[in-house]
Design an enzyme around this catalytic site. Structure first.
Site, PDB file in Angstrom:
ATOM      1  N   ASP A 189      -4.751  -7.710  -5.161  1.00  0.00           N
ATOM      2  CA  ASP A 189      -4.467  -6.610  -4.463  1.00  0.00           C
ATOM      3  C   ASP A 189      -3.611  -5.783  -5.159  1.00  0.00           C
ATOM      4  OD1 ASP A 189      -1.721  -7.936  -4.142  1.00  0.00           O
ATOM      5  OD2 ASP A 189      -2.388  -9.096  -2.627  1.00  0.00           O
ATOM      6  N   HIS A 231       0.911  -1.125   0.253  1.00  0.00           N
ATOM      7  CA  HIS A 231       0.054   0.166  -0.138  1.00  0.00           C
ATOM      8  C   HIS A 231       0.902   1.389  -0.019  1.00  0.00           C
ATOM      9  CE1 HIS A 231      -3.771  -2.312   1.816  1.00  0.00           C
ATOM     10  NE2 HIS A 231      -3.330  -2.810   0.943  1.00  0.00           N
TER      11      HIS A 231
HETATM   12  C1  LHQ Z   1       9.403 -17.039  -8.218  1.00  0.00           C
HETATM   13  C2  LHQ Z   1       7.904 -16.484  -8.190  1.00  0.00           C
HETATM   14  C3  LHQ Z   1       7.113 -15.844  -7.059  1.00  0.00           C
HETATM   15  C4  LHQ Z   1       9.139 -16.888  -5.824  1.00  0.00           C
HETATM   16  C5  LHQ Z   1       8.512 -17.148 -10.255  1.00  0.00           C
HETATM   17  N1  LHQ Z   1       8.029 -16.212  -5.976  1.00  0.00           N
HETATM   18  N2  LHQ Z   1       9.810 -17.426  -7.077  1.00  0.00           N
HETATM   19  C6  LHQ Z   1       0.073 -10.506  -1.631  1.00  0.00           C
HETATM   20  C7  LHQ Z   1       0.112 -10.716  -0.212  1.00  0.00           C
HETATM   21  C8  LHQ Z   1       0.224 -11.996   0.452  1.00  0.00           C
HETATM   22  C9  LHQ Z   1       0.430 -13.204  -0.323  1.00  0.00           C
HETATM   23  C10 LHQ Z   1       0.693 -13.599  -1.416  1.00  0.00           C
HETATM   24  O1  LHQ Z   1       0.681 -12.555  -2.533  1.00  0.00           O
HETATM   25  C11 LHQ Z   1       0.315 -11.440  -2.557  1.00  0.00           C
HETATM   26  C12 LHQ Z   1       0.156 -10.798  -3.978  1.00  0.00           C
HETATM   27  C13 LHQ Z   1       0.696 -11.588  -5.042  1.00  0.00           C
HETATM   28  O2  LHQ Z   1       1.724 -11.156  -5.805  1.00  0.00           O
HETATM   29  S1  LHQ Z   1      -0.066 -13.019  -5.509  1.00  0.00           S
HETATM   30  C14 LHQ Z   1       0.629 -13.925  -6.658  1.00  0.00           C
HETATM   31  C15 LHQ Z   1       2.045 -14.453  -6.457  1.00  0.00           C
HETATM   32  N3  LHQ Z   1       2.776 -14.668  -7.936  1.00  0.00           N
HETATM   33  C16 LHQ Z   1       2.201 -15.703  -8.340  1.00  0.00           C
HETATM   34  O3  LHQ Z   1       1.719 -16.639  -7.940  1.00  0.00           O
HETATM   35  C17 LHQ Z   1       3.219 -16.325  -9.515  1.00  0.00           C
HETATM   36  C18 LHQ Z   1       3.835 -17.390  -9.563  1.00  0.00           C
HETATM   37  N4  LHQ Z   1       4.718 -17.486 -10.652  1.00  0.00           N
HETATM   38  C19 LHQ Z   1       4.352 -18.018 -11.797  1.00  0.00           C
HETATM   39  O4  LHQ Z   1       3.172 -18.319 -12.105  1.00  0.00           O
HETATM   40  C20 LHQ Z   1       5.380 -18.071 -12.836  1.00  0.00           C
HETATM   41  O5  LHQ Z   1       6.623 -18.249 -12.474  1.00  0.00           O
HETATM   42  C21 LHQ Z   1       5.425 -16.885 -14.057  1.00  0.00           C
HETATM   43  C22 LHQ Z   1       3.784 -17.177 -14.674  1.00  0.00           C
HETATM   44  C23 LHQ Z   1       5.515 -15.629 -13.345  1.00  0.00           C
HETATM   45  C24 LHQ Z   1       6.428 -17.203 -14.941  1.00  0.00           C
HETATM   46  O6  LHQ Z   1       6.173 -18.628 -15.505  1.00  0.00           O
HETATM   47  P1  LHQ Z   1       7.484 -19.240 -16.239  1.00  0.00           P
HETATM   48  O7  LHQ Z   1       7.818 -18.311 -17.277  1.00  0.00           O
HETATM   49  O8  LHQ Z   1       7.184 -20.598 -16.665  1.00  0.00           O
HETATM   50  O9  LHQ Z   1       8.851 -19.040 -15.392  1.00  0.00           O
HETATM   51  P2  LHQ Z   1       9.179 -20.108 -13.970  1.00  0.00           P
HETATM   52  O10 LHQ Z   1       7.750 -20.529 -13.313  1.00  0.00           O
HETATM   53  O11 LHQ Z   1      10.070 -21.032 -14.515  1.00  0.00           O
HETATM   54  O12 LHQ Z   1       9.735 -18.920 -13.001  1.00  0.00           O
HETATM   55  C25 LHQ Z   1      11.144 -18.562 -13.315  1.00  0.00           C
HETATM   56  C26 LHQ Z   1      11.769 -18.566 -11.949  1.00  0.00           C
HETATM   57  O13 LHQ Z   1      11.190 -17.660 -10.977  1.00  0.00           O
HETATM   58  C27 LHQ Z   1      11.408 -19.834 -11.102  1.00  0.00           C
HETATM   59  O14 LHQ Z   1      12.821 -20.080 -10.338  1.00  0.00           O
HETATM   60  P3  LHQ Z   1      13.636 -21.600 -10.530  1.00  0.00           P
HETATM   61  O15 LHQ Z   1      14.559 -21.420  -9.336  1.00  0.00           O
HETATM   62  O16 LHQ Z   1      12.671 -22.610 -10.141  1.00  0.00           O
HETATM   63  O17 LHQ Z   1      14.316 -21.510 -11.881  1.00  0.00           O
HETATM   64  C28 LHQ Z   1      10.408 -19.763 -10.115  1.00  0.00           C
HETATM   65  O18 LHQ Z   1      10.223 -20.503  -9.254  1.00  0.00           O
HETATM   66  C29 LHQ Z   1      10.668 -18.208  -9.973  1.00  0.00           C
HETATM   67  N5  LHQ Z   1       9.678 -17.705  -9.441  1.00  0.00           N
HETATM   68  N6  LHQ Z   1       7.367 -16.539  -9.525  1.00  0.00           N
HETATM   69  N7  LHQ Z   1       6.152 -15.221  -7.082  1.00  0.00           N
END
Ligand code: LHQ
Length: 265
Positions: A144, A88
């Site tokens: 959010d 925020h």
């Molecule tokens: C990550 C993340 C991540 C850590 C990619 N964290 N490492 C507010 C308050 C309280 C609680 C929670 O949330 C919130 C607000 C929010 O933002 S909620 C939404 C949180 N974000 C997500 O759920 C997105 C999670 N990530 C994904 O869905 C995918 O990674 C995306 C679509 C962003 C990208 O997909 P790809 O192009 O397939 O890349 P990837 O999944 O292979 O990610 C690349 C690296 O980044 C990978 O690390 P690694 O070590 O395995 O190579 C991911 O683990 C890391 N990463 N997002 N949010």
């Protein structure tokens, strides 16, 4: 000032803030949130800075909340306090910064990362960028970080609902569609994104900065005010703008048939 999770550079009237956790697609940690607040405030206080670029290092723009850090917080923890103390303050700092903020969307923007991009004044995206507004619902959360405020204002309610609910990890919104839907102002090839964002920032940095700031302030109110209230607010801010050096310079340059030299004051 030194930062650990972002980079900050001020050069030729433009401050560039780069999210710098490329291995995690620049996922937002507590530290990053606090450093971003500090960086935007620094840009606000620096009179030589007249435009700001926000971008991400590496392949992603910002993947939202760092879910690894979040998971480690455990159960004895208030999510609303987490939001109030971090997101925020950041979003409000950005909207109150009376200088233009350009988001150079260099890759995927998910969850709070997509919200962060909406809190900027302009979005310029590389063709390979994408938006995952549905990342929140993908983990059972509501959007959010201002996403529910900015999104309906940009795209209307039906599209805002679709983006929040249906456009998740498997069905991202492409930069091309985001451009067509009015979320992104400019769409460019990935390899010229930095140059194009810098050129746009340079253009803005030579404009009447004070009047841009006041325009941002008056537009911030427009969708919540009545016409009468908004007319009155315009009149009040015009009283401020008309006293600026740049108003005087703009009129004199017009009358003297020369290019204006705006100082941003
Ligand atoms: C990550 C993340 C991540 C850590 C990619 N964290 N490492 C507010 C308050 C309280 C609680 C929670 O949330 C919130 C607000 C929010 O933002 S909620 C939404 C949180 N974000 C997500 O759920 C997105 C999670 N990530 C994904 O869905 C995918 O990674 C995306 C679509 C962003 C990208 O997909 P790809 O192009 O397939 O890349 P990837 O999944 O292979 O990610 C690349 C690296 O980044 C990978 O690390 P690694 O070590 O395995 O190579 C991911 O683990 C890391 N990463 N997002 N949010």
């Amino acid at each position: 000032m030194t930062y650990e999770t972002i980079l900050y550079e001020a050069h030729k009237h433009v401050a560039t803030i780069t999210l710098n956790r490329p291995d995690k697609y620049n996922a937002l940690t507590d530290a990053m949130g606090q450093e971003l607040i500090k960086a935007f405030k620094t840009a606000g206080r620096d009179d030589t800075v007249r435009a700001v670029i926000l971008t991400g290092a590496g392949k992603g723009f910002c993947s939202g909340q760092d879910l690894v850090e979040f998971q480690a917080l455990g159960d004895d923890f208030s999510v609303s306090e987490h939001l109030r103390n971090g997101y925020h303050k950041l979003i409000i700092t950005m909207r109150k910064l009376e200088k233009p903020i350009i988001c150079a969307v260099n890759g995927v923007a998910a969850g709070a990362g997509s919200g962060l991009s909406l809190a900027c004044d302009l979005r310029i995206a590389g063709e390979g960028a994408s938006f995952v507004f549905g990342a929140f619902i993908g983990i059972g959360l509501v959007p959010d970080s201002g996403t529910t405020y900015f999104l309906p204002r940009l795209v209307g309610e039906a599209r805002a609902f679709e983006l929040a609910i249906l456009r998740g990890g498997q069905d991202r919104l492409s930069a091309q569609d985001a451009y067509q839907w009015g979320i992104v102002n400019r769409l460019v090839a990935d390899d010229v994104l930095t140059n194009e964002a810098t050129a746009l920032a340079a253009q803005l940095a030579h404009m009447p900065t004070k009047a841009i700031g006041l325009t941002k302030r008056v537009l911030n109110k427009s969708l919540d005010n009545t016409l009468e209230q908004q007319l009155e607010y315009e009149a009040q801010l015009q009283e401020v703008a008309i006293k600026s050096h740049d108003f005087h310079e703009g009129v004199m340059a017009f009358l003297e048939k020369r290019a204006p030299q705006f100082k941003g004051e």
